[in-house]
Design an enzyme around this catalytic site. Structure first.
Site: not given
Ligand SMILES: Nc1ncnc2c1ncn2[C@@H]1O[C@H](COP(=O)(O)OP(=O)(O)OP(=O)(O)O)[C@@H](O)[C@H]1O
Ligand SMILES: [Mg+2]
Length: 1295
Positions: A152-153, A157, A210, A213-214, A440, A442
């Site tokens: 997460s984070g 996404t 996050n 967070s999705s 991923g 956990e």
């Molecule tokens: N390529 C990137 N460039 C800049 N910031 C990013 C990038 N990727 C992610 N982030 C930052 O990290 C935060 C978390 O990313 P994201 O929501 O894609 O995580 P995730 O892997 O989907 O997490 P989750 O599993 O919780 O959904 C984003 O909101 C953004 O602030």
């Molecule tokens: Mg996500």
């Protein structure tokens, strides 16, 4: 492995790898120089290249998590968030905006050649993965998938959105040919992009890890036409975390949409949906967290509204969605009361408004709603009779929350499906690219059923991943017929442990759920332990009654089984179900009504039949299986997202955290597979071409050649643990081996370069040396040649001198000889002749006018033409000459005669070499005498002059020349004349015979323009004869009229006048002239015959050098004078001026008035003149006597040689340099003065000075050199008084 002190290593400290240096190592422990002691297993070798931040870490020299982290950190610090590990893209969340995602970047990647990714031209990027999948789809005509995982984070996404952004951009380009990235999207492309805000608003929430967070997984399948145009999309969602709706944890929030609605709703909406503040609602109030830092949720709300529209959701649908959302919020405010906890409860009074609001919003009956929250209908066995039981407070709250969760889950599923349906292609797509954005692996402090599902999903995906990587690898090995299977760890058993039909953990759970009320979490655990207590991946937690652990590929995880069954069943009771069905609002009904779920657990429980219950796990397992099947049908691409820090802040690279993620990201698994197989593969031809240089020459480019190279490089080709030789490729087990070969190659190249350089330097030096040597040799040769030449010249000079002498000595009878000589030879010869002649005192004059100079070496005859001494009678009579007789003699009164009065008859007596003349035969009155000398001569007088000769004194004239003075004589008879001339000649010969050999003829040689030399001899000294002889010889021999000659005609007393023969002149025309020249000094080149100025003759023995010019001008006369110096001083190029000094002969031809008296007014000469005149005036006024003056003058002259000079400007070329001189003539002699420095260069003191004739004011003088001058004392007086006085003084005293 043992580590040597001083070696750089990585050590694991606090779960993070750190760079260190080995201090000491023993007993399986390593102590670093920093003092940390770690187990050897927590050490690993240092990567020398990780600090470079390689684009692809497969190329790391040592491949393990430490070097990977080191490399990743290097890149992270440079804002390079993407890195490959072979086919996997690692993405490290930077937590800050990085400007590498713009349209220009898309353009760059879209336009680049596909090889650009492989060869490293294109840097690692999520766009590169998208590009690869898109292009591979079209190329292979096969669907693709992009599997994005990470905790997460970590940025899954965001990565998904970038993939979608890229695909929609290139798709729209594909659709609208030539459109640039950023071109307007098609509606479906727009929908794909706009689905994100909707999905995020409904499926994402702020968590501690996050802010966005999705809380669900999704597989977004983008559908393409055969040309790569997006035609639609399908979204599949997995396992939404519905508990978040009712109980978000501290500092977390529920799904964004609740907050967006409450913050962004318009007043009308607020009224309609009965919403005010977030704090008004129990569910949103629970965690006390309302905002997300940096997010404007009012704007977000608008964006979602727009997204609804873009995704073609109707207003009614949107309204229904908002109603349900508001309904859930209001439902959460329902509160229950009971006397005791275990007593049946009722809705609290203050809940009425909330209940009413829910009922209003969702079109429920208030009472039904209330009832469904506070009581439950129970069936009583098979006959279908039912009864109601009142719920306790806790049960009622659970029912409330269950309703809320259920409603939200159905809402979410409906929205996903709605959006998906709306964007789905009408026609079946040609291909698709699926993007999996899934939770991923956990590991929570307490891991429950959800974690089991999530980790199971990851285990499944990992299995797929390994199979893919492995399968590809094996496929390659099979193709290459290596006959090798790679040994790697598969997680198949672990997957089976969980999912095995019936007996897997999920199967046992299912079984318990099937049992309805009889099933229990404890029984589930019990059964599981019984089944798997010996399983490799199953760990019995002996100290716990509710837990078990699974040894996942990433990490062992302990699961808490309490609540497993409940969560798995995930059922709502019939009351709630029928409540939801009760709404008459069609949109709402279509959202929350779920038929198939209706009969789930409850029905199973009621009927007690063993019917398959649609449990969460089962459904998830099925959908996961479907997903894996789908993915397996595609070419997968892997993106592993890593979170640099838990702090959600930029610039922090938390090594321990990263290391943990690496562990379960599958990256290390890839490496393991890679390491299990062959890390390097290379086509034989490529390999051979690259490494053949290591072993010299090899035959061909195939397997044999490769094998030879390897063997010679000391690699055992039979050892498949090191190397394998396939059909077309070489396989190397370790990258390090390639590195080793590369190093050897580099070393070889380096040494080759050095060798080449060395050889080249040597060659260069050799050539340079050779050049120098040749140069030196050439110089030496030149020098030798020069010396030789010098020697030769000297020799030739000597020979020439000898020849000259020979000519003098031998009588050669007119044999002409022509010999070819080079110009230099000639000149050299001339010079030597000249110097020789000078030293010998031979009379010869040279005019060396560059290469054109022609010299006729000539030895004058000592006798006149009547000399009987010839070849036949070489001797001369040594009998003293004794002659007497009357002769008429020209008097000394003057030169300009023509009148008789100047002639006297005298009685001449010649005794031996002395001629004395008397007044008469009595010999008493001596009138004068001549003393003959060896240089004296007796000659005839040119006929031209005869007209000036007197008549009546005799008709037969001749002259005696002694020391520059001629005396004309006449007699009555030719015989008499002959007697005198013969006698005088003999006397002269007799004089000569005493000192030198008497010449019997005249030798001459003519240097021809063609460089040949003609030598001839005449037996006469008669100038005319000589000339004729020369002319005829030359013209006969050469067939040309080759030169110009001077017609010299003499005055009765002197040979002073010349005309120039041109080549046109017939030699016969010379007849009327008396040619008395001795010597042709110079002849001009044939080409230049038109210019006769350079012809020069010496015409008499006493007045020996004179030059005649065709155009008789004053300047020529000056030149004439200056030429006198030529012999000594070199070549005269010009003479510019004179001051009143002329040779007498020129004067005769020119009226006095034309003579230039005063020349240039240079300061010097003016000053000198002024000085002289002043001085003259002084002398006049002092009334000094002439003698006194003379003495003074002589004295001054002795003090200053230039005293009283008359000056001429003369320029000369000496040794090829221009020199400007001033020629000074004064009482002491001739002086050459450097014009520039005014320094005296050379002085020629007078040897003698004599009066030319008593009556005239002319006089002759001779300098020490061979310069003879005739001056006019008349002019002399005017020019220089003292000079005149001096001359007169001398002359007077002499006579
Ligand atoms: N390529 C990137 N460039 C800049 N910031 C990013 C990038 N990727 C992610 N982030 C930052 O990290 C935060 C978390 O990313 P994201 O929501 O894609 O995580 P995730 O892997 O989907 O997490 P989750 O599993 O919780 O959904 C984003 O909101 C953004 O602030
Ligand atoms: Mg996500």
């Amino acid at each position: 492995m043992s580590y040597l002190p001083g070696a750089k290593i990585y050590v694991k400290l606090n779960d993070a790898w750190q760079q260190a240096e080995v201090g000491s190592a023993s007993g399986g422990k390593v102590t670093t120089t920093n003092g940390d002691t770690v187990a050897e297993k927590d050490c690993c070798s240092y990567s020398a290249v990780a600090a470079q931040g390689l684009d692809d870490m497969i190329n790391l020299d040592v491949l393990h998590s430490a070097s990977i982290l080191h490399n990743l950190q290097t890149r992270f610090d440079a804002d390079k968030i993407y890195t490959y590990v072979g086919s996997i893209l690692l993405s490290v969340n930077p937590f800050k905006p990085i400007s590498i995602f713009g349209d220009d970047q898309i353009d760059t990647y879209a336009k680049a050649d596909v090889m650009a990714i492989k060869d490293g031209t294109l840097k690692p990027h999520i766009f590169a993965v998208a590009k690869d999948s898109f292009e591979q789809m079209l190329r292979d005509q096969k669907s693709q998938s992009v599997i994005i995982s990470g905790e997460s984070g970590a940025g899954k996404t965001e990565a998904t959105k970038y993939v979608l952004k890229y695909l929609t951009a290139v798709s729209s380009k594909a659709g609208k040919k030539g459109a640039a990235a950023g071109a307007e999207l098609s509606p479906v492309e727009k929908m794909i992009i706009q689905s994100s805000p909707i999905l995020e608003a409904f499926g994402n929430a702020k968590t501690v890890r996050n802010n966005n967070s999705s809380r669900f997984g999704k597989y977004f399948e983008i559908q393409f036409s055969s040309v790569g145009e997006i035609t639609g999309g399908v979204i599949t969602d997995y396992l939404l975390e519905k508990s978040r709706v009712v109980c978000p944890a501290e500092n977390e929030r529920g799904y964004h949409i609740f907050y967006l609605l409450c913050k962004g709703a318009s007043p009308e909406e607020r009224a309609k949906y009965k919403i005010e503040n977030l704090t008004d609602f129990h569910y949103t109030n629970l965690s006390g967290c309302f905002d997300v830092e940096g997010v404007d949720e009012v704007e977000e709300y608008k964006a979602v509204q727009q997204a609804f529209a873009d995704c073609k959701m109707t207003n009614l649908e949107v309204d229904a969605v908002k109603r349900i959302l508001a309904g859930i919020l209001h439902l959460g405010n329902a509160k229950f009361e009971s006397a005791e906890d275990d007593d049946p409860c009722n809705l609290s009074a203050d809940s009425a408004a909330s209940i009413k609001a829910v009922a209003d919003l969702l079109d429920f009956s208030e009472s039904q709603l209330s009832n469904s929250l506070t009581q439950r209908t129970m069936s009583t066995g098979g006959r279908g009779s039912v009864y109601k039981i009142k719920l306790k407070k806790k049960e009622a709250e659970a029912a409330r929350d269950a309703l809320a969760k259920h409603m939200y889950l159905t809402l979410f599923s409906w929205i996903v499906k709605k959006v998906s349906d709306n964007m789905q292609a009408e026609k079946p797509p040609a291909f698709s690219i699926g993007v999996l954005d899934i939770f991923g692996f956990e590991v929570m402090p307490v891991n429950s059923f959800e974690q089991l599902c999530i980790n199971f999903a990851n285990e499944k995906l990992h299995q797929q991943f390994i199979h893919y990587v492995f399968a590809l690898e094996m496929e390659e090995y099979d193709k290459e017929k290596l006959g090798i299977t790679i040994d790697y760890e598969d997680n198949k058993d672990c997957v089976e442990l969980i999912e095995k039909k019936g007996t897997g953990i999920l199967g046992i759970l299912q079984e318990q759920c099937q049992l309805g009320a009889r099933g229990s979490d404890a029984e589930f655990l019990n059964n599981t332990i019984q089944t798997y207590n010996k399983h490799r991946y199953f760990i019995v937690e002996k100290r716990s009654r509710t837990e078990f652990s699974i040894s996942h590929y990433a990490n062992p995880v302990k699961y808490e089984t309490e609540g497993f069954l409940e969560k798995n069943r995930d059922s709502v009771n019939d009351d709630i179900r029928s409540l939801m069905d009760s709404t008459s609002m069609p949109e709402i009904k279509s959202i929350i009504h779920k038929k198939e779920d209706a009969a789930a657990g409850a029905a199973a429980g009621a009927r007690g039949r063993k019917r398959k219950v649609a449990t969460v796990a089962n459904k998830f397992k099925d959908s996961l299986q479907t997903l894996v099947t789908v993915i397996n049908s595609t070419t997968p691409h892997y993106v592993r997202c890593l979170k640099s820090t838990e702090k959600k802040m930029p610039g922090i690279f938390d090594g321990a955290n990263m290391n943990r993620q690496l562990g379960y990201s599958g990256v290390l698994e890839t490496i393991k597979v890679r390491l299990a197989g062959y890390a390097v593969r290379m086509d034989y031809s490529v390999f051979v071409r690259r490494f053949a240089i290591l072993v010299g020459k090899v035959e061909g480019e195939g397997k044999a050649a490769a094998s030879e190279i390897l063997t010679k490089s000391k690699i055992d080709v039979a050892d498949t643990k090191v190397v394998a030789l396939g059909i077309t490729k070489v396989f190397l087990k370790r990258e390090a081996l390639l590195l080793q070969l590369e190093k050897a190659r580099e070393q070889f190249l380096l040494s080759s370069v050095l060798v080449i350089q060395r050889y080249w330097r040597r060659e260069y030096a050799r050539r340079k040396f050779q050049k120098l040597k040749e140069e030196a040799k050439r110089k030496a040769e030149e020098e030798a040649r020069r010396r030789e030449e010098e020697e030769r010249k000297k020799k030739e000079e000597a020979e020439a001198a000898a020849r000259l002498q020979q000519c003098d000595q031998q009588e050669t009878a007119g044999e002409d000889e022509g010999r070819e000589r080079s110009a230099t030879e000639q000149n050299n010869a001339l010079n030597s002749v000249m110097s020789k002649a000078r030293t010998d005192g031979v009379q010869c004059t040279f005019l060396n006018i560059k290469d054109r100079v022609m010299v006729l070496g000539y030895t004058p005859m000592a006798t006149n033409h009547r000399n009987k001494v010839d070849k036949e009678s070489p001797g001369i009579s040594m009998e003293p000459v004794m002659i007497k007789g009357w002769l008429a003699k020209e008097g000394s009164k003057g030169f300009t005669t023509g009148r008789f009065n100047n002639w006297n008859k005298r009685f001449f007596v010649m005794k031996k070499d002395r001629i004395v003349y008397y007044k008469d035969e009595s010999l008493k009155d001596k009138k004068g005498d001549f003393q003959l000398e060896t240089s004296s001569s007796v000659t005839e007088i040119p006929e031209t002059y005869h007209k000036n000769l007197p008549t009546g004194v005799g008709n037969h004239f001749f002259q005696v020349n002694i020391r520059g003075r001629s005396t004309k004589l006449a007699c009555d008879h030719e015989t008499e004349k002959e007697k005198w001339m013969d006698g005088i000649s003999t006397a002269i010969l007799q004089l000569k015979s005493g000192t030198e050999k008497v010449k019997t003829g005249s030798d001459f040689s003519v240097h021809m323009p063609d460089r040949s030399i003609l030598t001839s001899s005449v037996k006469t000294s008669n100038a005319k004869d000589v000339f004729l002889k020369v002319a005829t010889t030359v013209s006969i021999q050469k067939g040309i009229q080759f030169f110009s000659l001077v017609k010299a005609y003499t005055t009765p007393d002197r040979l002073d006048f010349y005309n120039v023969f041109s080549e046109r002149d017939n030699v016969a025309d010379l007849g009327p002239y008396r040619l008395a020249f001795y010597r042709v000094i110079s002849l001009k080149g044939k080409d230049d015959l038109s210019d006769p100025k350079l012809l020069m003759v010496e015409y008499s023995q006493t007045v020996r050098a004179n030059l005649m010019f065709f155009e008789y001008e004053e300047k020529d006369a000056i030149e004439l004078a200056a030429l006198q110096l030529k012999v000594k001083e070199g070549t005269i190029s010009s003479v510019t001026h004179t001051r009143g000094f002329l040779s007498e002969n020129l004067h005769e031809y020119m009226p006095d008035s034309q003579l230039m008296r005063y020349g240039d007014n240079t300061e010097v000469t003016n000053q000198w003149e002024a000085d002289i005149l002043n001085r003259a005036a002084d002398i006049e006024s002092s009334k000094k006597s002439v003698n006194e003056c003379m003495e003074e003058y002589i004295k001054k002259s002795q003090e200053n040689v230039l005293y009283g000079c008359t000056f001429f400007e003369v320029s000369m070329i000496r040794e090829e340099q221009d020199y400007a001189y001033i020629l000074g003539v004064n009482s002491t002699g001739l002086h050459v003065i450097d014009r520039k420095t005014r320094a005296l260069v050379v002085s020629f003191p007078y040897v003698s000075i004599m009066r030319w004739s008593r009556s005239s004011k002319k006089f002759n003088f001779t300098t020490q050199g061979e310069n003879h001058w005739t001056m006019l004392t008349k002019q002399g007086e005017e020019i220089n008084k003292f000079m005149g006085i001096y001359v007169r003084f001398l002359l007077d005293n002499k006579d």
